[in-house]
Design a protein around this motif. Structure first.
Motif, short mmCIF file in Angstrom:
data_model
loop_
_atom_site.label_atom_id
_atom_site.label_comp_id
_atom_site.label_asym_id
_atom_site.label_seq_id
_atom_site.Cartn_x
_atom_site.Cartn_y
_atom_site.Cartn_z
N GLN A 91 27.36 11.81 12.95
CA GLN A 91 27.79 13.25 13.53
C GLN A 91 28.21 13.04 14.78
O GLN A 91 29.24 13.92 15.13
N SER A 92 27.88 12.22 15.54
CA SER A 92 28.42 11.98 16.93
C SER A 92 29.61 11.09 16.99
O SER A 92 29.68 10.19 16.19
N ASP A 93 30.54 11.54 17.95
CA ASP A 93 31.87 10.77 18.08
C ASP A 93 31.57 9.21 18.46
O ASP A 93 32.11 8.46 17.97
N ASP A 94 30.51 9.45 19.63
CA ASP A 94 30.07 8.05 19.85
C ASP A 94 29.66 7.07 18.72
O ASP A 94 30.19 5.75 18.64
N ASP A 95 28.96 7.47 18.02
CA ASP A 95 28.09 6.67 16.90
C ASP A 95 29.38 6.29 16.06
O ASP A 95 29.30 5.38 15.37
N LEU A 96 30.10 7.18 15.56
CA LEU A 96 31.21 7.17 14.65
C LEU A 96 32.24 5.83 15.19
O LEU A 96 32.42 4.92 14.30
N LEU A 97 32.72 6.08 16.45
CA LEU A 97 33.45 4.98 16.73
C LEU A 97 32.94 3.71 16.89
O LEU A 97 33.47 2.68 16.63
N ASP A 108 39.17 7.38 25.43
CA ASP A 108 39.53 8.87 25.28
C ASP A 108 38.93 9.63 24.12
O ASP A 108 39.45 9.39 23.20
N MET A 109 37.98 9.98 24.27
CA MET A 109 37.15 10.54 23.16
C MET A 109 37.66 11.96 22.65
O MET A 109 37.46 11.97 21.49
N ALA A 159 38.75 10.90 19.02
CA ALA A 159 38.04 10.56 18.02
C ALA A 159 38.36 11.15 16.63
O ALA A 159 37.97 10.68 15.59
N PRO A 160 38.80 12.45 16.65
CA PRO A 160 39.13 13.04 15.33
C PRO A 160 40.16 12.43 14.53
O PRO A 160 40.09 12.38 13.33
N SER A 161 41.06 11.68 15.37
CA SER A 161 42.24 11.09 14.61
C SER A 161 41.67 9.93 13.92
O SER A 161 41.93 9.44 12.93
N ILE A 162 40.44 9.12 14.34
CA ILE A 162 39.81 8.04 13.83
C ILE A 162 38.99 8.63 12.80
O ILE A 162 39.30 7.74 11.47
N ARG A 163 38.38 9.63 12.87
CA ARG A 163 37.78 10.35 11.68
C ARG A 163 38.50 10.61 10.77
O ARG A 163 38.14 10.38 9.46
#
Length: 191
Positions: free
Chosen positions: A63-69, A155-156, A159-163
């Protein structure tokens, strides 16, 4: 995202299966050995694809961008993938079947056309050439995603581009897996 390497591998598998149909005079025992070998090859590729698809799906659930990255950045160290990559590159049964198939032609003189036999051997060799490229491709894609994730951590907002890249890669793998399964079902009708 098109995964040409998977498409090429699946196409080569299909041609081998079709080649078996073309050489209907092949003795039943040899046809069964080749069918089992192709079945094992399909299963190995399917298992590898499924493992990658599941791992990418698990990461997408973060769910969190930090965890995803953080999880994406760990892809390059994904031990299970490295083991699967080794197994994909070492598809032993297909290598053995190719060697046996190359020597079998002498026993079948007059019952199988040389043209059909050569086409079958060429496609089997194509599978072996492509399998290593596929394993390398996925390993490189994991490395690229991991590198991208580490750079995005700075640069958080990115993050959506990585997702999105993760989702696109996973969707492409799912599509290739579906094509592989469809072709495997067709193999059972042929052989």
């Amino acid at each position: 995202m098109e995964l040409k390497l998977f498409a090429d591998l699946i196409d080569a598998l299909g041609k081998v299966a079709g080649g078996l149909k073309a050489i209907v005079n092949l003795p039943k025992a040899e046809r069964e050995t080749m069918r089992r070998t192709l079945d094992e090859t399909y299963r190995l590729i399917d298992t590898t694809l499924n493992m990658v698809i599941i791992r990418l799906g698990d990461i997408q659930l973060q769910q969190s961008d930090d965890d995803l990255l953080r999880e994406v950045a760990r892809l390059e160290n994904y031990d299970e993938w490295m083991q699967a990559e080794r197994e994909l590159r070492l598809c032993r049964s297909l290598r053995i079947a190719l060697r046996e198939t190359e020597t079998l032609v002498g026993h079948l003189a007059g019952t199988v056309s040389t043209k059909d036999w050569d086409a079958l051997l060429l496609q089997m060799q194509s599978i072996l050439a492509t399998e290593g490229e596929v394993a390398l491709f996925i390993g490189q894609k994991f490395q690229q995603l991991a590198n991208d994730a580490r750079s995005v951590i700075q640069d958080m907002k990115q993050a959506p581009s990585i997702r999105d890249a993760l989702a696109d890669f996973r969707a492409s793998l799912v599509a290739e897996r579906q094509a592989l399964i469809k072709q495997e079902l067709e193999l059972y009708e042929i052989v």
